[in-house]
Design an enzyme around this catalytic site. Structure first.
Site, PDB file in Angstrom:
ATOM      1  N   PHE A  32       0.795  -1.223   0.000  1.00 16.99           N
ATOM      2  CA  PHE A  32       0.000   0.000   0.000  1.00 16.99           C
ATOM      3  C   PHE A  32       0.831   1.278   0.000  1.00 16.99           C
ATOM      4  CE2 PHE A  32      -0.680  -1.793   4.439  1.00 16.99           C
ATOM      5  CZ  PHE A  32       0.308  -1.058   5.064  1.00 16.99           C
ATOM      6  N   LYS A  58      -3.116  -1.317  14.022  1.00 10.68           N
ATOM      7  CA  LYS A  58      -1.709  -1.478  14.399  1.00 10.68           C
ATOM      8  C   LYS A  58      -0.807  -1.340  13.177  1.00 10.68           C
ATOM      9  CE  LYS A  58      -0.719  -4.727  17.311  1.00 10.68           C
ATOM     10  NZ  LYS A  58      -0.616  -6.103  17.833  1.00 10.68           N
ATOM     11  N   HIS A  87       1.510   2.686  13.893  1.00  6.32           N
ATOM     12  CA  HIS A  87       2.543   2.657  14.936  1.00  6.32           C
ATOM     13  C   HIS A  87       3.838   2.006  14.455  1.00  6.32           C
ATOM     14  CE1 HIS A  87       1.723  -1.547  16.976  1.00  6.32           C
ATOM     15  NE2 HIS A  87       1.868  -1.642  15.681  1.00  6.32           N
TER      16      HIS A  87
END
EC number: 2.1.1.4
Length: 346
Positions: free
Chosen positions: A238, A253, A256
């Site tokens: 992506f 998640k 982060h």
């Protein structure tokens, strides 16, 4: 206000010092199969019997079992024939492989992979970068290339993440009413546990897991049932490939793992792909605004230092990243559990 002498600080320091020992006791009992054996037999067993069944020394097993009793992972009954051990309810639910809420896989991932990086925490603090090169002899420039350095390691990581969502997924997906969104992309969805929770909670939704080709292949063959027609897959990177149009994007998640520049880059791509009126759901462990806690999130942030290029952030920091990408109407929901939810609308 009491003085320092009123509190047993030396004992507290010693407790912190023994934290490593505590976790390794649990890790070792899981690895050797103690909790699985006691669940399967359904009866209390002596240390000698457990040692024989698991092919360990009797002296070592007895000490391990007693330490597990001290940690409230096992119970012990003293009889004329000797000591007999059973699982606690918590161990049956979370530490046995067969339980739907099992945390066995994430525990094994921490024991075998994460701890190797944490051995070099001081180096990570000095240098400000992850420690895959020292821990595994692999370049630290590609964190996920290091995490996915073999299919075996990829399976461990994906199974570990799935076990987290088996107990945390519903909390974050129910933090906001997501029922208006029926076309959902789970970016970096890995093994698909969160996607499965999503279609279970919102039966009218359709979720596409967007992840690296090798991750998609493993997810298809090991984690997502073929008959689950509400979950589909999209192979790609992506950061470098296009992101298809959808009503809602889930980044659980994900941010982060990366520094602010990469987060802004990814969120800008998501914003451009997002349908008007759609949104993005961030699932992260939020720091307090003054970064004084929660302790779990502070420790996760240290883990990001030794394993990734990212960090844990406050709700204000995530809001700023979303606003920079163009998202407005930002809502924050602290779940009171390990992970929280941030919803930004286009």
């Amino acid at each position: 206000m009491g003085s320092m002498e009123d509190f047993d600080y030396p004992r507290l320091i010693l407790q912190y010092n023994s934290g490593f020992l505590v976790s390794k006791v649990m890790f070792t009992a899981c690895e050797l199969g103690v909790f699985d054996l006691l669940l399967e037999t359904g009866e209390a067993l002596s240390s000698d019997t457990i040692a024989a069944r698991l092919s360990t020394s009797t002296t070592g097993m007895e000490r391990l079992l007693d330490a597990c009793v001290g940690l409230k992972l096992l119970t012990v009954e003293l009889t004329q024939e000797g000591a007999f051990y059973r699982n606690t309810e918590m161990s049956n639910i979370y530490l046995t492989k067969s339980s739907p809420k099992s945390q066995y896989h994430i525990i094994m991932y921490y024991s075998n992979s994460v701890y190797s990086c944490w051995h070099y925490l001081a180096d990570a603090v000095r240098e400000g970068r992850n420690q895959y090169e020292r821990a595994f002899g692999i370049s630290s420039n590609d964190p996920f290339g290091a995490m996915y350095r073999s299919e075996e390691e990829m399976l461990k990581f994906m199974a570990g993440q799935n076990s987290v969502w088996s107990i945390c997924g519903r909390d974050v997906l129910a933090a906001f009413d997501l029922s208006p969104f029926t076309q959902i992309y789970d970016l970096g969805g890995g093994g698909g546990a969160l996607a499965q929770e999503c279609v279970s909670l919102y039966p009218n939704s359709r979720v596409t897991i967007y992840d690296l080709p090798k991750v998609v292949q493993v997810a298809k063959s090991h984690f997502i049932p073929r008959e689950e027609c509400r979950i589909t897959f999209h192979s790609g990177d992506f950061f470098n490939d296009s992101i298809p149009e959808a009503e809602l994007y889930i980044l659980s998640k994900i941010l982060h793992d990366w520094d602010d520049d990469k987060c802004r880059q990814l969120l800008a791509k998501v914003y451009n792909a997002c349908k008007p009126g759609g949104g993005v759901l961030l699932v992260e462990s939020l720091l307090n605004e003054d970064k004084s806690g929660p302790l779990e999130t502070q420790l996760y942030s240290m883990n990001m230092l030794v394993q990734t290029e990212g960090k844990e952030r406050t709700s204000a920091e995530y809001s700023k990243l979303l606003e920079a990408a163009g998202f407005g109407e930002i809502h924050i929901k602290r779940t009171g559990k390990l992970y929280d939810a941030v919803l930004g609308r286009k």
